[in-house]
Each structure stands twice: as C-alpha cells, then as structure tokens.
Design an enzyme around this catalytic site. Structure first.
Site, PDB file in Angstrom:
ATOM      1  N   HIS A  33      28.491 -31.782 -17.594  1.00 33.46           N
ATOM      2  CA  HIS A  33      29.535 -30.777 -17.792  1.00 33.46           C
ATOM      3  C   HIS A  33      30.877 -31.446 -18.120  1.00 33.46           C
ATOM      4  CE1 HIS A  33      27.357 -27.069 -16.859  1.00 33.46           C
ATOM      5  NE2 HIS A  33      26.657 -27.803 -16.033  1.00 33.46           N
ATOM      6  N   THR A  34      30.792 -32.562 -18.804  1.00 32.44           N
ATOM      7  CA  THR A  34      32.018 -33.229 -19.245  1.00 32.44           C
ATOM      8  C   THR A  34      32.178 -33.159 -20.764  1.00 32.44           C
ATOM      9  OG1 THR A  34      30.715 -35.244 -19.153  1.00 32.44           O
ATOM     10  CG2 THR A  34      32.295 -34.922 -17.374  1.00 32.44           C
TER      11      THR A  34
ATOM     12  N   GLY B 118      13.459 -24.165 -21.205  1.00 37.63           N
ATOM     13  CA  GLY B 118      14.313 -23.736 -20.090  1.00 37.63           C
ATOM     14  C   GLY B 118      14.327 -24.704 -18.930  1.00 37.63           C
TER      15      GLY B 118
ATOM     16  N   GLU C 217      24.473 -22.939 -32.209  1.00 34.43           N
ATOM     17  CA  GLU C 217      24.272 -22.467 -30.826  1.00 34.43           C
ATOM     18  C   GLU C 217      25.509 -21.713 -30.322  1.00 34.43           C
ATOM     19  OE1 GLU C 217      21.885 -24.850 -28.455  1.00 34.43           O
ATOM     20  OE2 GLU C 217      22.408 -23.839 -26.586  1.00 34.43           O
TER      21      GLU C 217
ATOM     22  N   ASP D 158      23.990 -32.461 -26.284  1.00 35.91           N
ATOM     23  CA  ASP D 158      22.547 -32.361 -26.523  1.00 35.91           C
ATOM     24  C   ASP D 158      22.215 -32.637 -27.984  1.00 35.91           C
ATOM     25  OD1 ASP D 158      22.665 -31.567 -23.944  1.00 35.91           O
ATOM     26  OD2 ASP D 158      22.165 -29.471 -24.308  1.00 35.91           O
TER      27      ASP D 158
ATOM     28  N   TYR E  44      27.065 -20.705 -17.279  1.00 32.97           N
ATOM     29  CA  TYR E  44      27.552 -21.799 -18.122  1.00 32.97           C
ATOM     30  C   TYR E  44      28.886 -21.447 -18.779  1.00 32.97           C
ATOM     31  CZ  TYR E  44      27.535 -25.598 -21.483  1.00 32.97           C
ATOM     32  OH  TYR E  44      27.882 -26.711 -22.217  1.00 32.97           O
TER      33      TYR E  44
HETATM   34  C1  GLA Z   1      23.959 -28.027 -21.516  1.00 29.63           C
HETATM   35  C2  GLA Z   1      24.864 -27.992 -22.733  1.00 29.63           C
HETATM   36  C3  GLA Z   1      25.571 -29.336 -22.942  1.00 29.63           C
HETATM   37  C4  GLA Z   1      26.234 -29.820 -21.661  1.00 29.63           C
HETATM   38  C5  GLA Z   1      25.275 -29.739 -20.476  1.00 29.63           C
HETATM   39  C6  GLA Z   1      25.935 -30.054 -19.170  1.00 29.63           C
HETATM   40  O1  GLA Z   1      22.880 -28.901 -21.726  1.00 29.63           O
HETATM   41  O2  GLA Z   1      24.127 -27.654 -23.881  1.00 29.63           O
HETATM   42  O3  GLA Z   1      26.498 -29.219 -23.988  1.00 29.63           O
HETATM   43  O4  GLA Z   1      27.415 -29.114 -21.401  1.00 29.63           O
HETATM   44  O5  GLA Z   1      24.690 -28.450 -20.377  1.00 29.63           O
HETATM   45  O6  GLA Z   1      26.346 -31.374 -19.125  1.00 29.63           O
END
Ligand code: GLA
Length: 387
Positions: A37-38, A126, A164, A176, A226
């Site tokens: 989450h960075t 998922g 996305e 990702d 999220y």
């Molecule tokens: C998901 C999101 C990424 C990232 C992670 C948390 O996978 O798609 O962009 O924010 O969560 O690190």
C-alpha cells in the site's frame, strides 16, 4: 511448456473450431515481498513475478468481433463483444480487464481487428497474487505482438493500470502491472512508484524458500476498502502539505512525519499515513539488508510490515493474522502480501522446515478457521511474453 502449449491448442480448437494460426502468450502473477500500500502514495515497493500466472492462446479474426473464453470460468461460456462497442459490462465479468486494455489501445488510435482468445490461469483468482493485472498484461502483450505495435514496456504497464483505474474502477497503483510487465527470473524489483525508477535485485536466499499461503478467503478489490484507504491517504497528504512542501507521502521521512502528530485531529488518518511513511522507509531498509546478505534483518522488516498493515492500516483480517501467527515460529520473515482483506501471506522459510511449516500451519489454520489454506512454493520468473 511444450505440453502446456499442446494442451492449449487442443482446448482452443475445441472451443473455437480449429487451432490453425494460433499464438500462445503468458503473463505471470506477482508476489510483493515488502512495500505494501505504498505504490499509490508515491513510495517504494519490492515485488517479483511468479512462474505461474495466465496463459492465453489467440487467433486474429478478419472482422471486428472479439470472443473470449476462460477455462477457469467455463460456466460463463464464450463472451463476445464488438470492437465498435467496448464498454464495461457487469455480466462480462473477468473479460472487463482485457476489455479495458483493448479500449486503451483503441483510444490511442491503433487499428485492431477481432480475435478469438482462450484463457487459462494457474494463479488463484482473488488471492492477492494479481490475477487481474496478469490478465491485463496478457492482453497487452497479445495486442502488441499480433498487431505489431511498437510500444515501450513501461508504457504498456501504465496502460494496463489505466484500464483497471478507469474501466474497471479500482484505483490501484502501478505495482502489480509493473511487476508483471517487467519481471525478471530470480530477481525482485525495487521500484520507486513516484518516478518509476527501478532496480533489479537478485534474490540470493541462501537456503530459504519463498512460501505463499492462501487464506482461501476470497475477495474482490472493487468491493473492498481499497479505494477507501486511498481516500484516507489523500486526506493525510493534504494535511501534511500544510507543513511540508511535498507532492506525495513517499517524499516524507518518518522523523518529519512523527514531528507532525499535532496536525492531525483524526487518529485514523494519522495511523493510515504512519503506515505509508513507515512502510516506505522499511522497504528501503529491507532491500538494503537483503543486498548485504542479512536475511534475518530482511525478515524482521517483513514482520514489522505485517504489524503495521494490521494495526495502522487495518487491511488484514482474522484469516491473514491467524496464518501469520501460525507461520511465525517457522519463518525468517512473514507478512500478508497484496491488498489484504483476505488473499495470501508470504513467508521466508528454511528449506528444511518447509514440510513441517505446511503440516503444522495447515492443520492449525483449519482448526481455527474451519477450512484449509493452500501452499505454493514460489519460483521467480520473467514478465509477460509470447511463449
Ligand atoms: C493491490 C493493488 C496494488 C497495490 C497493492 C497493495 O494489489 O493493485 O496497486 O496497491 O494492492 O500494496
């Protein structure tokens, strides 16, 4: 790989009539070792591409129809749409991810034709291993190769992220798509999500295995918290900008952040941003320790990352916390990986302890939660490509 290609050709032929003129592509899943989450706050991440992911076998059509079939969602049958009407359609389910990427290419003016595509993934949906970004990059490399479009790989990652964000409606960061597009065998990627500067760091694990354990609690990001976390960190940034000349939380040091507690009236927003800032610093320190060969120290940063995601960011859940707690005695380092709310944990485990890890964690998890977890021993592979 040859067996897989043969099988995909047979499956394609059964679904779409013949296997002539087909080409086969693969996009991996990813696991993030630290830096969670960075990405969307302009911080650092440290993911790698897995050797399992999503396969796609494809043939061009001469009209403007796209037909897609997934072996993992065979109950949905063949999903069909026209290149003249590429719009989000709830009933098209998983197809919305590749559709979003097609839309990106069309909006850049690339002339495409229709396609028949058969998809099979050996990555669980998922589970937080990024099956969605894997599908996006798969579509990206298919289009790039089939229509001979010369496109920079990082640009392709950005297009997939935009798909996305704008088409599916999940405000994910770039991690990702970048890991899946740019992955390299036996390396993790230290990525600065603000500048997109990156460095491949060889994973020299000296007798340790990367074990991914799936809670088997499923969740989709669109209905998770999220997007709420993103909003909370945006609020924190606006508060901190009163004092600091920063464009993102990733620019702030932990020392500066900690000297600013009095700016916050809302403790929740404070805690959320404490995670962003501390996780960013932790990631850099963790990578430094890995480069020096200090795996124990690297592992301790993984543990601290989980605690911060649990206590400050509150994106873990009973299933993730239970797995981490059970895995800890067997692991050099262990943490949740991916967005959280369910999905997987990642642990560094001595090779000699892997079997015991699986046995004990499996049994105790089932006792506590009521169903079994799934284990994967990860190998780190290359990014999306034709095979
Ligand atoms: C998901 C999101 C990424 C990232 C992670 C948390 O996978 O798609 O962009 O924010 O969560 O690190």
């Amino acid at each position: 790989m040859d067996n897989m290609k043969r099988k995909l050709r047979e499956d394609f032929s059964r679904t779409f009539g013949s296997k002539d003129n087909t080409r086969v592509f693969f996009a991996p899943g990813r696991v993030n070792l630290i830096g969670e989450h960075t990405d969307y706050v302009g911080g650092h991440v440290f993911p790698c591409a897995l050797n399992f992911g999503t396969y796609g076998i494809v043939r061009k059509r001469s009209d403007r129809t796209v037909r897609m079939f997934s072996a993992n969602m065979d109950e949905k049958g063949i999903i069909e749409f026209s290149l003249d009407e590429v719009i989000f359609d709830e009933s098209h389910d998983w197809v919305n991810y590749p559709k979003g990427v097609i839309k990106e290419f069309l909006s850049l003016g690339h002339p495409l034709s229709g396609m028949d595509i058969y998809v099979y993934g050996d990555i669980p949906n998922g589970a937080g291993l990024s099956s969605s970004a894997s599908l996006e990059l798969l579509m990206g490399v298919i289009i790039e190769s089939l229509f001979e479009i010369d496109i920079d790989r990082i640009e392709l990652c950005k297009m997939s992220q935009r798909a996305e964000n704008n088409f599916v409606g999940v405000n994910c960061g770039i991690m990702d798509q970048f890991a899946i597009g740019m992955g390299k065998t036996d390396c993790a990627i230290l990525l600065d999500c603000d500048t997109l500067n990156y460095e491949y760091v060889p994973l020299v694990l000296k007798g340790l295995s990367i074990i991914i354990t799936n809670t088997n609690k499923r969740r989709g990001l669109a209905d998770s918290k999220y997007n709420e976390r993103r909003e909370e960190t945006d609020k924190a940034l606006a508060i901190l900008q009163r004092k600091f000349d920063i464009a993102s939380l990733g620019e702030l040091s932990l020392v500066d952040f900690e000297s600013s507690k009095d700016l916050f009236v809302d403790d929740v927003i404070y805690k959320r941003s404490r995670h962003s800032v501390s996780e960013n610093e932790r990631t850099l320190k963790a990578v430094e320790s890995l480069m020096k060969g200090d795996l124990k120290l690297f592992g301790s940063y993984m543990n601290a990352s989980h605690a911060s995601l649990r206590d400050d960011y509150e994106v873990t859940c009973k299933e993730l916390d239970t797995l981490v707690m059970l895995a800890e005695p067997f692991s050099v380092g262990v943490r949740m990986t991916g967005a959280g709310f369910g999905g997987c944990i990642v642990a560094l485990v001595e090779d000699s302890k892997v079997e015991e890890f699986k046995k004990v964690v499996g049994l105790e998890y089932e006792k506590a939660i009521g169903y079994k977890p799934t284990f994967y021993v990860a190998s780190i592979g290359d990014g999306a490509r034709e095979i």
